[in-house]
Write a protein that holds these residues in place. Sequence first.
Motif, PDB file in Angstrom:
ATOM      1  N   PHE A 544       1.000  -1.156  -0.025  1.00  0.00           N
ATOM      2  CA  PHE A 544      -0.045   0.278  -0.038  1.00  0.00           C
ATOM      3  C   PHE A 544       0.962   1.071  -0.235  1.00  0.00           C
ATOM      4  CE2 PHE A 544      -2.259   3.540   1.995  1.00  0.00           C
ATOM      5  CZ  PHE A 544      -3.615   3.390   1.573  1.00  0.00           C
ATOM      6  N   CYS A 545       0.800   2.103  -1.011  1.00  0.00           N
ATOM      7  CA  CYS A 545       1.554   3.374  -1.036  1.00  0.00           C
ATOM      8  C   CYS A 545       0.720   4.242  -1.775  1.00  0.00           C
ATOM      9  CB  CYS A 545       2.889   3.146  -1.982  1.00  0.00           C
ATOM     10  SG  CYS A 545       4.110   1.740  -1.471  1.00  0.00           S
ATOM     11  N   LYS A 546       0.385   5.091  -1.031  1.00  0.00           N
ATOM     12  CA  LYS A 546      -0.538   6.523  -1.307  1.00  0.00           C
ATOM     13  C   LYS A 546      -0.018   7.774  -1.234  1.00  0.00           C
ATOM     14  CE  LYS A 546      -4.668   4.552  -3.000  1.00  0.00           C
ATOM     15  NZ  LYS A 546      -4.144   3.361  -3.030  1.00  0.00           N
ATOM     16  N   VAL A 547      -0.199   8.642  -1.973  1.00  0.00           N
ATOM     17  CA  VAL A 547       0.275  10.078  -1.828  1.00  0.00           C
ATOM     18  C   VAL A 547      -0.981  10.859  -1.542  1.00  0.00           C
ATOM     19  CG1 VAL A 547       1.413  11.948  -2.930  1.00  0.00           C
ATOM     20  CG2 VAL A 547       2.153   9.695  -3.609  1.00  0.00           C
ATOM     21  N   ILE A 548      -0.864  11.875  -0.371  1.00  0.00           N
ATOM     22  CA  ILE A 548      -1.967  12.717  -0.330  1.00  0.00           C
ATOM     23  C   ILE A 548      -1.228  14.119  -0.607  1.00  0.00           C
ATOM     24  CG2 ILE A 548      -3.048  13.985   1.740  1.00  0.00           C
ATOM     25  CD1 ILE A 548      -2.933  11.389   3.354  1.00  0.00           C
ATOM     26  N   THR A 549      -2.108  14.713  -1.610  1.00  0.00           N
ATOM     27  CA  THR A 549      -1.439  15.939  -2.161  1.00  0.00           C
ATOM     28  C   THR A 549      -2.719  17.038  -2.211  1.00  0.00           C
ATOM     29  OG1 THR A 549      -0.451  16.958  -4.090  1.00  0.00           O
ATOM     30  CG2 THR A 549      -1.658  14.892  -4.490  1.00  0.00           C
ATOM     31  N   SER A 550      -2.362  18.236  -2.217  1.00  0.00           N
ATOM     32  CA  SER A 550      -3.463  19.235  -2.287  1.00  0.00           C
ATOM     33  C   SER A 550      -4.140  19.217  -3.714  1.00  0.00           C
ATOM     34  CB  SER A 550      -3.069  20.505  -1.846  1.00  0.00           C
ATOM     35  OG  SER A 550      -1.763  20.854  -2.533  1.00  0.00           O
ATOM     36  N   GLU A 551      -3.241  18.724  -4.592  1.00  0.00           N
ATOM     37  CA  GLU A 551      -3.625  18.813  -6.079  1.00  0.00           C
ATOM     38  C   GLU A 551      -4.956  18.204  -6.288  1.00  0.00           C
ATOM     39  OE1 GLU A 551      -0.285  17.263  -8.396  1.00  0.00           O
ATOM     40  OE2 GLU A 551       0.853  18.843  -7.775  1.00  0.00           O
ATOM     41  N   THR A 552      -5.098  16.954  -5.466  1.00  0.00           N
ATOM     42  CA  THR A 552      -6.224  16.110  -5.735  1.00  0.00           C
ATOM     43  C   THR A 552      -7.538  16.645  -4.776  1.00  0.00           C
ATOM     44  OG1 THR A 552      -5.579  14.859  -3.906  1.00  0.00           O
ATOM     45  CG2 THR A 552      -4.877  14.148  -6.240  1.00  0.00           C
ATOM     46  N   MET A 553      -7.380  17.894  -4.113  1.00  0.00           N
ATOM     47  CA  MET A 553      -8.404  18.163  -3.352  1.00  0.00           C
ATOM     48  C   MET A 553      -8.633  19.776  -3.480  1.00  0.00           C
ATOM     49  SD  MET A 553      -7.404  16.428   0.358  1.00  0.00           S
ATOM     50  CE  MET A 553      -5.918  16.352   0.635  1.00  0.00           C
ATOM     51  N   VAL A 554      -8.452  20.036  -4.464  1.00  0.00           N
ATOM     52  CA  VAL A 554      -8.508  21.619  -4.986  1.00  0.00           C
ATOM     53  C   VAL A 554     -10.232  21.785  -5.123  1.00  0.00           C
ATOM     54  CG1 VAL A 554      -8.641  23.268  -6.752  1.00  0.00           C
ATOM     55  CG2 VAL A 554      -6.752  21.684  -6.447  1.00  0.00           C
ATOM     56  N   GLY A 555     -10.592  22.806  -4.176  1.00  0.00           N
ATOM     57  CA  GLY A 555     -12.066  23.438  -4.066  1.00  0.00           C
ATOM     58  C   GLY A 555     -12.654  22.457  -2.891  1.00  0.00           C
ATOM     59  N   GLN A 559     -13.434  20.498   6.046  1.00  0.00           N
ATOM     60  CA  GLN A 559     -13.773  19.120   6.589  1.00  0.00           C
ATOM     61  C   GLN A 559     -13.671  18.022   5.756  1.00  0.00           C
ATOM     62  OE1 GLN A 559     -14.760  19.090  10.055  1.00  0.00           O
ATOM     63  NE2 GLN A 559     -14.633  17.016   9.797  1.00  0.00           N
ATOM     64  N   SER A 560     -14.047  18.311   4.449  1.00  0.00           N
ATOM     65  CA  SER A 560     -13.874  17.175   3.464  1.00  0.00           C
ATOM     66  C   SER A 560     -12.421  16.945   3.234  1.00  0.00           C
ATOM     67  CB  SER A 560     -14.478  17.916   2.126  1.00  0.00           C
ATOM     68  OG  SER A 560     -15.711  18.040   2.259  1.00  0.00           O
ATOM     69  N   LYS A 561     -11.609  17.940   3.172  1.00  0.00           N
ATOM     70  CA  LYS A 561     -10.015  17.603   3.131  1.00  0.00           C
ATOM     71  C   LYS A 561      -9.801  16.621   4.258  1.00  0.00           C
ATOM     72  CE  LYS A 561      -7.746  21.312   0.599  1.00  0.00           C
ATOM     73  NZ  LYS A 561      -6.657  22.410   0.620  1.00  0.00           N
ATOM     74  N   ALA A 562     -10.059  17.107   5.565  1.00  0.00           N
ATOM     75  CA  ALA A 562      -9.752  16.355   6.728  1.00  0.00           C
ATOM     76  C   ALA A 562     -10.253  14.845   6.702  1.00  0.00           C
ATOM     77  CB  ALA A 562     -10.236  17.031   7.975  1.00  0.00           C
ATOM     78  N   SER A 563     -11.515  14.628   6.084  1.00  0.00           N
ATOM     79  CA  SER A 563     -11.994  13.328   5.913  1.00  0.00           C
ATOM     80  C   SER A 563     -11.219  12.675   5.032  1.00  0.00           C
ATOM     81  CB  SER A 563     -13.337  13.288   5.596  1.00  0.00           C
ATOM     82  OG  SER A 563     -14.106  14.133   6.630  1.00  0.00           O
ATOM     83  N   GLN A 564     -10.768  13.293   3.990  1.00  0.00           N
ATOM     84  CA  GLN A 564     -10.097  12.502   2.824  1.00  0.00           C
ATOM     85  C   GLN A 564      -8.642  12.233   3.220  1.00  0.00           C
ATOM     86  OE1 GLN A 564     -11.869  12.233   0.102  1.00  0.00           O
ATOM     87  NE2 GLN A 564     -10.307  11.442  -1.529  1.00  0.00           N
ATOM     88  N   ILE A 565      -7.965  12.874   4.130  1.00  0.00           N
ATOM     89  CA  ILE A 565      -6.630  12.699   4.677  1.00  0.00           C
ATOM     90  C   ILE A 565      -7.021  11.202   5.659  1.00  0.00           C
ATOM     91  CG2 ILE A 565      -4.846  13.361   6.071  1.00  0.00           C
ATOM     92  CD1 ILE A 565      -5.295  16.215   4.904  1.00  0.00           C
ATOM     93  N   THR A 566      -8.038  11.349   6.476  1.00  0.00           N
ATOM     94  CA  THR A 566      -8.298  10.400   7.382  1.00  0.00           C
ATOM     95  C   THR A 566      -8.547   9.026   6.672  1.00  0.00           C
ATOM     96  OG1 THR A 566      -9.234  12.048   9.087  1.00  0.00           O
ATOM     97  CG2 THR A 566      -9.635   9.787   9.490  1.00  0.00           C
ATOM     98  N   ALA A 605      -6.020  17.455  12.581  1.00  0.00           N
ATOM     99  CA  ALA A 605      -6.110  15.986  12.012  1.00  0.00           C
ATOM    100  C   ALA A 605      -4.699  15.315  11.803  1.00  0.00           C
ATOM    101  CB  ALA A 605      -6.980  16.115  10.894  1.00  0.00           C
ATOM    102  N   LEU A 606      -3.857  16.047  11.186  1.00  0.00           N
ATOM    103  CA  LEU A 606      -2.375  15.560  10.931  1.00  0.00           C
ATOM    104  C   LEU A 606      -1.875  15.376  12.201  1.00  0.00           C
ATOM    105  CD1 LEU A 606      -1.130  17.820   7.907  1.00  0.00           C
ATOM    106  CD2 LEU A 606      -1.848  15.515   7.985  1.00  0.00           C
ATOM    107  N   LEU A 607      -1.827  16.218  13.396  1.00  0.00           N
ATOM    108  CA  LEU A 607      -1.234  15.955  14.611  1.00  0.00           C
ATOM    109  C   LEU A 607      -1.469  14.869  15.084  1.00  0.00           C
ATOM    110  CD1 LEU A 607      -1.434  19.726  15.886  1.00  0.00           C
ATOM    111  CD2 LEU A 607       0.678  18.527  15.152  1.00  0.00           C
ATOM    112  N   VAL A 608      -2.955  14.165  14.918  1.00  0.00           N
ATOM    113  CA  VAL A 608      -3.215  13.057  15.566  1.00  0.00           C
ATOM    114  C   VAL A 608      -2.875  11.901  14.849  1.00  0.00           C
ATOM    115  CG1 VAL A 608      -5.341  11.737  16.203  1.00  0.00           C
ATOM    116  CG2 VAL A 608      -5.190  13.876  16.743  1.00  0.00           C
TER     117      VAL A 608
END
Length: 720
Positions: A544-555, A559-566, A605-608
Amino acid sequence: MGSRYVDNCPDKASATTNYVYVSEQDELGGYKYVETNGFVFCLRPHPQVADGAVALNAIQRRILRVSARDLLDLRPYRPPKELPPIGMIYAKVAPLLEKGRPAELQAEEVIQRLLKVFKNQIFTKSQQMAFDMDQGNFRLTVEQLLIDVDGKSVDAPRGFLADNTAFIFTNEGGSAITIAGQKGYASSQIFKTKTINFESLGIGGLDRQFEAIFRRAFASRVFPPSITQKLGIKHVKGILLYGPPGTGKTLIARQIGKMLNGKEPKIVNGPEVLNKFVGQSEENIRNLFADADAEYKAKGDASALHIIIFDEIDAICKSRGSVRDGSGVHDTVVNQLLTKIDGVDALNNILLIGMTNRRDMLDEALLRPGRLEVQIEIGLPDEKGRLQILKIHTSKMSENAFLAKDVDLDRLAEMTKNFSGAEIEGLVKDASAYALNRNINFDDLHAPLEEENIKVTMTDFEKAFEEVKPAFGASTETLESYRTHGIIPCGDSFDHLRQTLGMLVQQVKNSDKTPLISVVLEGPVGSGKSALAASSAIESDFPFCKVITSETMVGFAEQSKASQITKVFEDAYKSPLSVVILDDIERLLEYVAIGPRFSNTILQALLVLVKRQPPPGHKLLIIGTTSMSDVMESMGLNEVFNVSLHVPSLRVDEIVKVLRALDCFAVADIPSAVDLLTSICAKVVPMKKLLLWVEMARQDVPEGHKLTLQKWEQALRDLS
């Protein structure tokens, strides 16, 4: 020895001996045994049997599928010397007549009667025979024969009854005959067979989960009720199967129902229970338990097991108070279900099996002991499990010679990292589609097909891999996009960084004491941090290798971003080995220097998440990248990462090595090219900028030609 016509037994006494009878003048009269239609019987002459006839009782006629006056072939049977004595017989006792009265028999009395009447007779699996007791006439059905081979019990198709043969009676709770007093033996009445072959049930990769389910949910049910009563324990009434989609939760629940004796399982989709009318949803729940309730009141512990399977149980059993639809239906449905499982009128003859992808949504009261207390995670299969699943889905191909010899299932099991069972099935289907497509004449779709030409090859599977991707697999294409130029060695400091990251990867993989390691790569913009992180992820070979990048979460909203990262982290916890890359952390945090402004929701969310330990048996490597180490420090993010590595821009000696590796200049021109770069631009250049400038300068250079110094200088002056 020829055929004889079938006749009835000469008297009542002979009907319960399991002998077959011929006339005293019959040439078979000198033999002890005869064989017919796969069964062996003891033979005895009888004065009341006519010449040319064979006398059979009703049970014998039924299993041999003959009627009176039919012809039946009989052959003498000489037992081979190696014919073994039967060590143990699993058998079922029923009334001789289909509508016989219920009765309770003592196991010891039945065994003594059977040994007395049938001693030295030869029994065959599936054979039936009539016998009599003081309580009436009964029918014995042989379900399994075990013999002793070198101290181990082994299945046998045939054997003879000996003095020390043991019996285990498999009458389930719904049988008219109850066998009491089976001391010293476990009662296998709950299962239809003594042994369970998961591959034959179409289940692969779940041996460990089945072992846990059996130990916790069925071990107590294998023993007679008297044993569990003396122990003072209650049967487990609920099992929860949870895990990612496609891992086999529904399949395992259906197959549990097929393996067990008892009533046909009731399978319910969670949403089907809900009804818009007040009270109707609760009535639907009560109806599911109505049959079990009625039988338990009539028979008590002798009642058959009733299995109720809830698919998508989270649809109806959400935490009470979490659904605000104004009707309160969800809350009352949960209450009704709890009452039936563990309330005042709780039933002891039910087994509730729930399935969900969202265990976190279920009401806590449903998960405590006494309710859905056995909670088994059905996760992604390991390599051994994937091999089992591949064998299951290719078994028909192999049996019918459609699977090519070059197909290496062991290799495919290795290649299908993080594939669920459903995704492996999809891979096999896709490979089959390629094989079928090769044999279709698209100019004439009605042309006959040559079945013998259909072969599913290893090439078909390799093509299928390009189309069927695991939902929880490595984002290889995304990772490769971060290193379009590959990895270019540029000096000792760069090599040291790669070695350090490689050591961290190996530590996560091999050490049980550090299941979580987090490292942040900080350095100037364009210094190659993302490419370095992506290369480490690819070279780790973690499934399992995944990249979390702001490019995929424009707009996206905060809360949606935090849910996506989680969600990415939650998915990572489902794999045994995972890499998560947090690319450009300051962009994820929406940080801007003017103000300054950032998203506290995402920061928290990131700190946790960066500090959160993965579940037991799972390991996680987190790689973050940032160009603003001071911002990271002020927000407290530096403290949650275990390791911080600096990725510097390229110095002069490193620029020389990069240009040599790119082979874009004549060797003699490289020193001058570097002098031009450092004099026009800067003495320290980020890797990304250097590669961009070289690529732009080469735009008008013919294929195979080197860059000239004049062209290089012009490009640098245009860009500076």
